[in-house]
Design a protein around this motif. Structure first.
Motif, PDB file in Angstrom:
ATOM      1  N   PRO A 135      -0.293   6.665  -7.345  1.00 45.06           N
ATOM      2  CA  PRO A 135       0.168   6.840  -8.722  1.00 45.06           C
ATOM      3  C   PRO A 135       1.540   7.514  -8.859  1.00 45.06           C
ATOM      4  O   PRO A 135       2.324   7.134  -9.730  1.00 45.06           O
ATOM      5  CB  PRO A 135      -0.934   7.677  -9.377  1.00 45.06           C
ATOM      6  N   ALA A 136       1.852   8.472  -8.024  1.00 46.83           N
ATOM      7  CA  ALA A 136       3.157   9.137  -8.121  1.00 46.83           C
ATOM      8  C   ALA A 136       4.281   8.171  -7.739  1.00 46.83           C
ATOM      9  O   ALA A 136       5.327   8.131  -8.411  1.00 46.83           O
ATOM     10  CB  ALA A 136       3.197  10.383  -7.240  1.00 46.83           C
ATOM     11  N   GLU A 137       4.078   7.412  -6.687  1.00 48.52           N
ATOM     12  CA  GLU A 137       5.080   6.419  -6.293  1.00 48.52           C
ATOM     13  C   GLU A 137       5.242   5.358  -7.375  1.00 48.52           C
ATOM     14  O   GLU A 137       6.363   4.945  -7.687  1.00 48.52           O
ATOM     15  CB  GLU A 137       4.697   5.739  -4.977  1.00 48.52           C
ATOM     16  N   TRP A 138       4.116   4.906  -7.935  1.00 48.03           N
ATOM     17  CA  TRP A 138       4.182   3.887  -8.966  1.00 48.03           C
ATOM     18  C   TRP A 138       4.937   4.411 -10.188  1.00 48.03           C
ATOM     19  O   TRP A 138       5.735   3.691 -10.787  1.00 48.03           O
ATOM     20  CB  TRP A 138       2.798   3.392  -9.353  1.00 48.03           C
ATOM     21  N   GLU A 139       4.699   5.656 -10.553  1.00 53.24           N
ATOM     22  CA  GLU A 139       5.420   6.236 -11.691  1.00 53.24           C
ATOM     23  C   GLU A 139       6.930   6.237 -11.426  1.00 53.24           C
ATOM     24  O   GLU A 139       7.721   5.911 -12.309  1.00 53.24           O
ATOM     25  CB  GLU A 139       4.923   7.646 -11.984  1.00 53.24           C
ATOM     26  N   GLY A 146       0.784  -1.230   0.000  1.00 55.19           N
ATOM     27  CA  GLY A 146       0.000   0.000   0.000  1.00 55.19           C
ATOM     28  C   GLY A 146       0.810   1.271   0.000  1.00 55.19           C
ATOM     29  O   GLY A 146       0.245   2.364  -0.095  1.00 55.19           O
ATOM     30  N   ASP A 147       2.134   1.163   0.127  1.00 50.54           N
ATOM     31  CA  ASP A 147       2.947   2.375   0.155  1.00 50.54           C
ATOM     32  C   ASP A 147       4.385   2.041  -0.239  1.00 50.54           C
ATOM     33  O   ASP A 147       4.728   0.885  -0.456  1.00 50.54           O
ATOM     34  CB  ASP A 147       2.896   3.052   1.520  1.00 50.54           C
ATOM     35  N   TRP A 161       0.304  -5.454  -9.386  1.00 53.79           N
ATOM     36  CA  TRP A 161       0.798  -4.089  -9.247  1.00 53.79           C
ATOM     37  C   TRP A 161      -0.297  -3.041  -9.390  1.00 53.79           C
ATOM     38  O   TRP A 161      -0.145  -1.920  -8.927  1.00 53.79           O
ATOM     39  CB  TRP A 161       1.909  -3.814 -10.267  1.00 53.79           C
ATOM     40  N   ARG A 162      -1.399  -3.391 -10.010  1.00 53.11           N
ATOM     41  CA  ARG A 162      -2.434  -2.388 -10.323  1.00 53.11           C
ATOM     42  C   ARG A 162      -3.050  -1.716  -9.090  1.00 53.11           C
ATOM     43  O   ARG A 162      -3.242  -0.499  -9.104  1.00 53.11           O
ATOM     44  CB  ARG A 162      -3.508  -3.001 -11.203  1.00 53.11           C
TER      45      ARG A 162
END
Length: 104
Positions: free
Chosen positions: A74-78, A14-15, A66-67
């Protein structure tokens, strides 16, 4: 010869801290792994952290589930995607694949 395949399952992550912990476990990163973006990038590119046969044959990291993380952070995933992409561009024989289905 076939590549060494490692599954990086992000189910329940989650983070960023959870992502770094999951990377540390799934990729068998050393205790000194700094659990930050730079440390992840360095670890992905460090041939000494992978068994010699994996470096020679190639390495594939399959990122699963991962979705939900991508949607929640979204910023962390990017940033994570950028780290993975940079590592692939900079490291011979490394592939990072995002699984689109539920299992690999």
């Amino acid at each position: 010869m076939t590549e060494t395949v490692v599954s990086l399952d992000l189910d329940g992550v989650g983070d960023k801290a959870g992502l770094m912990d999951r990377c540390a476990r799934a990729l068998a990163l050393p205790d000194w792994f700094g659990r930050n973006w730079d440390a992840l990038a360095d670890s992905l590119a460090d041939h000494d952290l992978w068994p010699e046969e994996a470096v020679e044959r190639g390495r594939v990291i399959v990122v699963r589930n991962w979705r939900p993380y991508a949607a929640a952070r979204p910023a962390e995933w990017e940033t994570a995607r950028e780290v993975f992409a940079d590592a692939v561009r900079a490291t011979t024989g490394l592939t990072v694949a995002l699984a689109l289905g539920g299992s690999v």
